[in-house]
Design a protein around this motif. Structure first.
Motif, PDB file in Angstrom:
ATOM      1  N   GLN A   1       0.847  -1.209   0.000  1.00 28.47           N
ATOM      2  CA  GLN A   1       0.000   0.000   0.000  1.00 28.47           C
ATOM      3  C   GLN A   1       0.877   1.251   0.000  1.00 28.47           C
ATOM      4  O   GLN A   1       0.616   2.205  -0.745  1.00 28.47           O
ATOM      5  N   THR A   2       1.957   1.218   0.773  1.00 25.56           N
ATOM      6  CA  THR A   2       2.836   2.400   0.829  1.00 25.56           C
ATOM      7  C   THR A   2       3.425   2.675  -0.553  1.00 25.56           C
ATOM      8  O   THR A   2       3.483   3.829  -1.009  1.00 25.56           O
TER       9      THR A   2
ATOM     10  N   PHE B   1       0.722   4.360  -2.519  1.00 26.49           N
ATOM     11  CA  PHE B   1       0.391   5.701  -1.993  1.00 26.49           C
ATOM     12  C   PHE B   1       1.501   6.683  -2.375  1.00 26.49           C
ATOM     13  O   PHE B   1       1.255   7.843  -2.679  1.00 26.49           O
ATOM     14  N   ASN B   2       2.755   6.173  -2.405  1.00 27.96           N
ATOM     15  CA  ASN B   2       3.869   7.069  -2.776  1.00 27.96           C
ATOM     16  C   ASN B   2       3.918   7.286  -4.290  1.00 27.96           C
ATOM     17  O   ASN B   2       4.221   8.370  -4.776  1.00 27.96           O
TER      18      ASN B   2
ATOM     19  N   HIS C   1      -6.692   7.633  -0.884  1.00 26.51           N
ATOM     20  CA  HIS C   1      -6.488   6.191  -0.678  1.00 26.51           C
ATOM     21  C   HIS C   1      -7.713   5.396  -1.109  1.00 26.51           C
ATOM     22  O   HIS C   1      -7.606   4.405  -1.835  1.00 26.51           O
TER      23      HIS C   1
END
Lengths: 278, 115, 103, 174
Positions: free
Chosen positions: A33-34, A37-38, A45
């Motif tokens: 997920q990170t 998201f980045n 989200h």
């Protein structure tokens, strides 16, 4: 990218020990997920469940237009009728699912300890039918997609909560799905990750490649290209053929484990199904 | 799978070749290309089928292989042994590559995992 | 086809907004099926929207209107509880109609 | 009924007038009186039912813009900036292209959409009686990248606006 290069070098040194370096599903989910998201910092989200519509303003406008009165409304209505009708033996789909099948799709796919296999919603629906003496449904479209569309509509917006119980078989299924996702196949030698991780957000002619995060969250989908509502299994098989790999059987563990891996990555994101796509 | 186009092309190709080979065999022996006998074609087909079955069993088959095999068997049926051998050879090569691809990926995929 | 028409009609007192979705293949006659055969033309030609018996919109469609066609328009007047009737006929003579209450 | 518009309007409505059932010939002549090219689509029932005989089939069979406009309205269109025509620059899928047409022009009697790149250019036409707001949304199919023309008939004149919509294939093929 740097990490992948380093990993590449490590490969030559200690290929056999590689399997040991995979972290736990929970840690992988956090990293997964990170990463997205980045990679797409401007995308909210929850918007990841809307795939290309979170990345392309023009497409989003058309989607919003179509959502005013989406063509999958017929699927939901037909699915509700099918779902509510009793089986010849008096039972119904509601008897096979927790909470009578209402508002539960965010928990699927679900690991079934009895069989030791992953149960996607489609497999669970067909299992319910066979247990009540009915023929299983075609898992790509038609009634199966409509029933799923209705069930998903009752979970609209609920956060995904796919669990990997403390059972080595569940972890093995998760790893199998993960392996399938990252394995290159077919004459084009692409993996799911080639398009939905490295290529996420890029264009494939007029298609925008949806990020892997939230990729399965809005199924079943009404695709303008299909002209009707279709299931995740249908999309998996279609993707295989597009990279010229012979697809697995629709009810195979291969696709159930892949759906398990992808759904686990969506944990926390809202159910977007039934969805609409180009 | 849209192999419709492939079939038409193959039928046309086979028909032309059949006429050609009927005339050719009687008139002159084509020394530059070795004549592919029926047995050689059959051997190529058998090998290709075996390799394809391995790829099918492993679940790693390419969609192009069944198409090629179908065309190869079709050519063989119509007596186009060189065409059959050529297509069978391609099918076998691709089935082998599919198996190799899977073997390599068995360890390579982990390098792609988002960590 | 019973129940082929889904309607959402709502009035804000001065005007009524109507959205309709009709379940229909809308085959233009130019598309081929999987076996390469042309799918014959089969599309809705006339749609009539009426409020309490008088016409508020007449739609004429060709094969270029999308599958499961959608229409949105509004008209002055109409209050909640009034009837809104919709009927269609296609090039093969099939028909369907429905009456909905304006909310 | 005070008739402000140049064309003769037959106001339908159960109380006011009895439905007029038109035979073919009579229908044609009356059609010329009505919003030209259009025939009132009424049938003799309580709620007016869709009447296939009202279908301007000739207009839907034309291949070029001018022929379609002539068959439908038998008047020429002049460009106007009073029409708001919402259509995507790039269609996400040629099979479902949302289009919306609205205008501030007074006395609108008809709205139509033409897709010049389609085999038959006329995609849809709408007849708006009094009291119906001049704004229509629908979804059409485009065969390829093409100019899409919105036509508005208002006050007995015909206005148009044109927008190009790109239609491309998607995906990575098979």
């Amino acid at each position: 990218m740097r990490r992948i290069l380093l990993a590449g070098i490590a490969l030559c040194v200690a290929a056999p020990a590689l399997a040991a370096t995979l972290s736990s599903p929970a840690a992988e989910q956090k990293a997964f997920q990170t990463y997205f998201f980045n990679k797409f910092p401007t995308v909210a989200h929850d918007d990841f469940v809307n795939g290309p519509y979170a990345l392309d303003a023009g497409m989003r406008a058309q989607w919003k237009d179509i959502l005013q009165f989406p063509p999958y409304q017929f699927s939901i209505d037909n699915g509700k009728a099918l779902f509510s009708a009793a089986f010849p033996n008096g039972h119904g789909y509601g008897d096979c699912f927790a909470n009578k099948g209402i508002g539960i799709t965010q928990n699927y796919p679900m690991f079934d300890a009895k069989s030791g296999k992953v149960m996607t919603l489609e497999l669970a629906i067909n299992k319910c039918r066979t247990e009540n003496g009915l023929k299983p449904l075609d898992m790509s479209a038609g009634d199966m997609a409509d029933i799923e569309a209705y069930m998903a509509s009752t979970s609209d917006g609920k956060a995904f909560a796919v669990k990997i119980p403390n059972d080595p078989r569940a972890l093995a299924d998760y790893r199998a799905g993960e392996a399938y996702f990252y394995t290159r196949r077919g004459q084009l030698n692409f993996s799911c990750a080639s398009c939905h991780v490295q290529g996420a957000g890029d264009h494939l002619r007029s298609d925008v490649l949806a990020p892997a995060l939230g990729l399965t969250a809005s199924f079943p989908l009404y695709r303008s290209a299909w002209g009707n509502t279709g299931t995740l299994t249908r999309r998996f098989m279609e993707c295989n053929v597009q990279v010229r790999a012979v697809p697995a059987k629709p009810d195979s563990d291969t696709y159930a484990n892949l759906a398990y891996f992808l759904a686990y990555m969506n944990n926390g994101l809202p159910v977007g199904g039934p969805g609409e796509r180009p | 799978m849209r192999n419709f186009v492939g079939n038409t092309a193959t039928k046309f190709f086979v028909a032309v070749l059949m006429l050609g080979s009927l005339g050719g065999v009687a008139a002159h022996a084509d020394t530059s290309k070795p004549v592919v006998t029926q047995d050689m074609a059959l051997a190529a087909l058998t090998a290709a089928d075996a390799e394809a079955q391995k790829a099918d069993a492993a679940g790693v088959q390419w969609t192009t292989v069944p198409t090629l095999l179908k065309a190869a068997h079709f050519a063989y049926l119509y007596g186009d042994y060189s065409g059959a051998a050529k297509k069978a050879g391609m099918a076998e090569a691709q089935a082998k590559t599919a198996l190799t691809e899977a073997k390599e990926q068995a360890s390579l995929w982990q390098t792609q995992v988002i960590r | 086809m019973a129940g082929s028409i889904l309607v959402r009609a709502s009035s804000d007192g001065t005007a009524t907004t109507v959205q309709a979705l009709i379940h229909h293949p809308m085959d233009s006659g130019f598309v081929k099926d999987a076996t390469g055969k042309l799918i014959p033309a089969h599309y809705i030609q006339v749609v009539e929207f009426a409020h309490s018996g008088s016409v508020v919109l007449t739609a004429f469609w060709g094969g270029a209107v999308s599958k499961d066609p959608f229409t949105k328009f509004s008209f002055k007047g109409g209050k909640s509880g009034d009837d809104l009737s919709i009927s269609w006929v296609d090039n093969l003579g099939n028909k369907d109609s429905t009456t909905a209450k304006i909310s | 009924m005070q008739n402000t518009k140049t064309t003769v309007r037959i106001k339908s409505g159960p109380a006011l007038t009895r439905r007029i059932t038109l035979s073919g010939a009579a229908a044609a002549t009356l059609a010329a009186l009505l919003a030209p090219g259009f025939k009132a689509a009424h049938a003799d029932t309580a709620a007016p039912m869709a009447d296939a005989s009202a279908y301007p089939a000739k207009a839907f069979a034309q291949k070029s813009k001018d022929e379609a406009i002539a068959a439908l309205f038998n008047m020429t269109a002049t460009a106007s900036d009073q029409i708001t025509f919402d259509a995507p620059d790039i269609a996400e899928n040629g099979a479902v292209v949302p289009v919306s047409i609205s205008t501030t022009l007074p006395g609108v009697t008809a709205i139509a959409v033409l897709a010049l790149g389609n085999p038959f250019t006329l995609a849809a036409a709408y007849q708006l009686p009094d009291g119906t707001n001049a704004a229509i949304s629908s979804r059409i199919k485009l065969a390829k990248t093409t100019d899409v023309v919105a036509l508005v008939q208002a006050g007995g004149k015909l206005y148009s606006v044109t927008k190009n919509v790109k239609v491309t294939l998607g995906g990575c093929g098979g």
